[in-house]
Enzyme design. Sequence first.
Site, PDB file in Angstrom:
ATOM      1  N   ASP A  67       0.819  -1.216   0.000  1.00 33.48           N
ATOM      2  CA  ASP A  67       0.000   0.000   0.000  1.00 33.48           C
ATOM      3  C   ASP A  67       0.857   1.271   0.000  1.00 33.48           C
ATOM      4  O   ASP A  67       2.078   1.223   0.167  1.00 33.48           O
ATOM      5  CB  ASP A  67      -0.917   0.012   1.249  1.00 33.48           C
ATOM      6  CG  ASP A  67      -0.164  -0.389   2.529  1.00 33.48           C
ATOM      7  OD1 ASP A  67      -0.825  -0.804   3.487  1.00 33.48           O
ATOM      8  OD2 ASP A  67       1.074  -0.297   2.545  1.00 33.48           O
ATOM      9  N   ASN A 136      -7.952  -2.990  14.105  1.00 31.00           N
ATOM     10  CA  ASN A 136      -9.332  -3.238  13.633  1.00 31.00           C
ATOM     11  C   ASN A 136      -9.369  -4.370  12.599  1.00 31.00           C
ATOM     12  O   ASN A 136     -10.376  -4.575  11.939  1.00 31.00           O
ATOM     13  CB  ASN A 136      -9.946  -1.950  13.051  1.00 31.00           C
ATOM     14  CG  ASN A 136      -9.232  -1.517  11.771  1.00 31.00           C
ATOM     15  OD1 ASN A 136      -8.223  -2.107  11.374  1.00 31.00           O
ATOM     16  ND2 ASN A 136      -9.764  -0.510  11.112  1.00 31.00           N
ATOM     17  N   HIS A 138      -7.394  -4.671   9.915  1.00 32.46           N
ATOM     18  CA  HIS A 138      -7.008  -4.363   8.515  1.00 32.46           C
ATOM     19  C   HIS A 138      -5.666  -4.997   8.196  1.00 32.46           C
ATOM     20  O   HIS A 138      -4.782  -5.114   9.044  1.00 32.46           O
ATOM     21  CB  HIS A 138      -7.020  -2.861   8.219  1.00 32.46           C
ATOM     22  CG  HIS A 138      -5.909  -2.045   8.796  1.00 32.46           C
ATOM     23  ND1 HIS A 138      -6.082  -1.192   9.864  1.00 32.46           N
ATOM     24  CD2 HIS A 138      -4.606  -1.931   8.449  1.00 32.46           C
ATOM     25  CE1 HIS A 138      -4.937  -0.579  10.130  1.00 32.46           C
ATOM     26  NE2 HIS A 138      -4.030  -1.018   9.291  1.00 32.46           N
ATOM     27  N   GLU A 143      -9.694  -1.967   5.024  1.00 28.93           N
ATOM     28  CA  GLU A 143     -10.440  -1.632   6.241  1.00 28.93           C
ATOM     29  C   GLU A 143     -11.677  -2.520   6.390  1.00 28.93           C
ATOM     30  O   GLU A 143     -12.145  -3.107   5.402  1.00 28.93           O
ATOM     31  CB  GLU A 143     -10.876  -0.162   6.185  1.00 28.93           C
ATOM     32  CG  GLU A 143      -9.743   0.846   6.173  1.00 28.93           C
ATOM     33  CD  GLU A 143      -9.078   1.042   7.550  1.00 28.93           C
ATOM     34  OE1 GLU A 143      -8.408   2.058   7.702  1.00 28.93           O
ATOM     35  OE2 GLU A 143      -9.231   0.177   8.460  1.00 28.93           O
TER      36      GLU A 143
HETATM   37  C1  GLP Z   1      -0.690   0.379   8.592  1.00 26.69           C
HETATM   38  C2  GLP Z   1      -0.190  -0.451   7.416  1.00 26.69           C
HETATM   39  C3  GLP Z   1      -0.404  -1.926   7.636  1.00 26.69           C
HETATM   40  C4  GLP Z   1       0.155  -2.315   9.009  1.00 26.69           C
HETATM   41  C5  GLP Z   1      -0.624  -1.563  10.063  1.00 26.69           C
HETATM   42  C6  GLP Z   1      -0.173  -1.952  11.470  1.00 26.69           C
HETATM   43  O1  GLP Z   1      -2.039   0.563   8.514  1.00 26.69           O
HETATM   44  N1  GLP Z   1      -0.841  -0.066   6.167  1.00 26.69           N
HETATM   45  O2  GLP Z   1       0.254  -2.655   6.610  1.00 26.69           O
HETATM   46  O3  GLP Z   1       0.039  -3.716   9.212  1.00 26.69           O
HETATM   47  O4  GLP Z   1      -0.408  -0.159   9.870  1.00 26.69           O
HETATM   48  O5  GLP Z   1       1.010  -1.242  11.739  1.00 26.69           O
HETATM   49  P1  GLP Z   1       1.876  -1.470  13.083  1.00 26.69           P
HETATM   50  O6  GLP Z   1       2.741  -2.643  12.778  1.00 26.69           O
HETATM   51  O7  GLP Z   1       2.641  -0.199  13.246  1.00 26.69           O
HETATM   52  O8  GLP Z   1       0.904  -1.735  14.212  1.00 26.69           O
END
Ligand code: GLP
Length: 239
Positions: A67, A136, A138, A143
């Site tokens: 992404d 959540n 995702h 989402e």
């Molecule tokens: C963002 C990214 C995801 C990632 C998520 C959790 O939304 N687009 O790919 O898994 O954050 O991030 P973290 O590892 O900082 O909790």
Amino acid sequence: MLIIENQNYEAMSKKAAEHIIERVKQNPFLNLGLATGGTPQRMYEYLVEDYRKNGSDYQNVKCYNLDEYVGVSKDNKNSYYHYMKKNLYGHINIKEENTFIPNGMAKCLEHECREYEEKLTLSGGIDLQILGIGENGHIGFNEPGTPFNASTHIVQLDSSTRKANSRYFSTVEEVPTHAITMGLHSIMKSKEILLLVSGENKAEAFKQLTSGKITTDFPASILQNHKNVKVMECLGLNE
Ligand code: GLP
């Protein structure tokens, strides 16, 4: 779904890096799907340390990111392009032309989504997809409510996601409202998935991921239908 428990964040990161190194050794032309966020950062550090010490060869590896934020240019320190350069691509012998990240500044975002999905298809598919997970549920930026058959698409970020990601920005208002993300169907086509989940704040997400109902309300739950998923967890405190 194979669950691999780890002593702590350090051990999880090391084991995840070793798994990638192993796959690159087995297949020097690996198509590697990569994630951003806080969780995989130490894993990237291990990959860089390994490259410097052991010279693992990435010259024929292709990397595809999940992404990218919309409206954030490549040189913005908060773009995922910048994140990947800083955490991995700038330190190993991967070729720039073999790294693929959706272009959040594309004139026509819909066209960019179709093009990115096309790149994934023409690549022959992702061999190993690294994932994190949002509280959540995702994955990437898929989402809650995202259809399971979604390919690469534009997403309006949930307020909870913007809040969680605001730690990298000066204010939550600065966090982009939209992103381009590989869809759940794009992700499910990967041959192998390695999902990293760390920290007490992800304990509920881990429970839903591994034993909750398969529902679009919790996007990551679809991974229960994938035949080759490893979940590496360390749900204690981030060490
Ligand atoms: C963002 C990214 C995801 C990632 C998520 C959790 O939304 N687009 O790919 O898994 O954050 O991030 P973290 O590892 O900082 O909790």
